[in-house]
Design a protein around this motif. Structure first.
Motif, PDB file in Angstrom:
ATOM      1  N   CYS A   1      61.798  40.452  80.236  1.00  0.00           N
ATOM      2  CA  CYS A   1      61.809  39.941  78.869  1.00  0.00           C
ATOM      3  C   CYS A   1      60.512  39.191  78.587  1.00  0.00           C
ATOM      4  O   CYS A   1      60.125  38.289  79.347  1.00  0.00           O
ATOM      5  CB  CYS A   1      62.992  38.998  78.660  1.00  0.00           C
TER       6      CYS A   1
ATOM      7  N   TRP B   1      69.399  34.850  78.249  1.00  0.00           N
ATOM      8  CA  TRP B   1      69.885  36.192  78.559  1.00  0.00           C
ATOM      9  C   TRP B   1      71.359  36.276  78.170  1.00  0.00           C
ATOM     10  O   TRP B   1      72.145  35.355  78.441  1.00  0.00           O
ATOM     11  CB  TRP B   1      69.748  36.496  80.049  1.00  0.00           C
TER      12      TRP B   1
ATOM     13  N   TYR C   1      71.666  44.484  78.073  1.00  0.00           N
ATOM     14  CA  TYR C   1      71.229  43.138  78.421  1.00  0.00           C
ATOM     15  C   TYR C   1      70.218  42.680  77.374  1.00  0.00           C
ATOM     16  O   TYR C   1      69.177  43.306  77.187  1.00  0.00           O
ATOM     17  CB  TYR C   1      70.650  43.113  79.836  1.00  0.00           C
TER      18      TYR C   1
ATOM     19  N   CYS D   1      67.834  39.696  75.536  1.00  0.00           N
ATOM     20  CA  CYS D   1      67.045  38.491  75.749  1.00  0.00           C
ATOM     21  C   CYS D   1      66.762  37.867  74.382  1.00  0.00           C
ATOM     22  O   CYS D   1      66.585  38.584  73.390  1.00  0.00           O
ATOM     23  CB  CYS D   1      65.743  38.845  76.453  1.00  0.00           C
TER      24      CYS D   1
END
Lengths: 115, 116
Positions: B23, B34, B90, B92
């Motif tokens: 990230c 996160w 996922y 960020c």
């Protein structure tokens, strides 16, 4: 502990008609409340946020939300839906008194706009 | 200006393998977060950095998950011995300092992880 409940997993509206997305929250302290939108394959975008100023919050793209402490609600509205409003919407809460601003998301409401 | 970027955009791996997700926050943002978004659900908090240190890692599901931010900018989320249940997007996010309950978090497009 804090939590968010989005009362509708899916909402279908016709273009040009009003949109209402319902959100109830639970927070032990002074909450900040947000609405984020997620278009397919794109990042989450902030629509608006409430942080203890005016209870009626205006956001981008004609959206607004009203903070009602007595009802623990933060419903999102738009007077006239546009095709581009089709997306997933998340109601989010954080605790203003906690360091770090950890966000707690609702389960999301998917909006379908019919022509 | 440039927003939050994440690489790779997609990652396919086999069960038991190790993966790293990167990230790049918005320049000047000292707070970095996160989150993990499983299919059909809202994002869930994993870990928060203020500067180089992990200020809150209470959302990490187990010790297979670890994240670092050695220079206070780029962060890497590391997952060891991946399991099929780790499959998710996922996300960020970053925000300006000081991070507080009223700061807006700016999200990246996410990394879609698929564990076969």
């Amino acid at each position: 502990a804090q939590s968010v409940t989005q009362l509708d997993s899916h909402v279908s509206v016709s273009e040009g008609t009003p949109v209402l997305l319902r959100c109830n929250y639970s927070s032990s302290y002074s909450p900040s409340l947000f609405w984020y939108v997620q278009h397919p394959n794109k990042g989450l975008q902030l629509l608006l946020k409430y942080t203890s100023a005016a209870t009626l919050v205006k956001g981008i793209n004609g959206f607004e939300a009203e903070f009602k402490k007595s009802e623990t609600s933060f419903h999102l509205t738009k007077p006239s839906a546009h095709m581009s409003d089709a997306a997933e919407y998340f109601c989010v809460v954080s605790d203003q008194r906690a360091a770090g601003n950890k966000l707690t998301f609702g389960g999301g409401t998917r909006v379908l706009v019919k022509p | 200006g440039a927003g939050v970027s994440q690489t790779p955009s997609n990652k396919v791996t086999e069960k038991g393998k190790y993966v790293e997700l990167r990230c790049d926050p918005i320049s000047g943002h000292t707070a970095l977060y996160w989150y993990r978004q499983s299919l059909g659900q809202g994002p869930e908090f994993l870990i928060y950095f203020q500067g180089t240190g992990a200020a809150d890692d209470s959302g990490l599901p187990n010790d297979r998950f670890f994240a670092v931010r050695p220079e206070g900018s780029v962060s890497t989320l590391k997952i060891q011995r991946t399991e099929r249940g780790d499959s998710a997007v996922y996300l960020c996010a970053s925000s300006p300092q000081p991070a507080s309950g009223i700061e807006t978090q700016y999200f990246g497009p996410g990394t879609r992880l698929l564990v076969l």
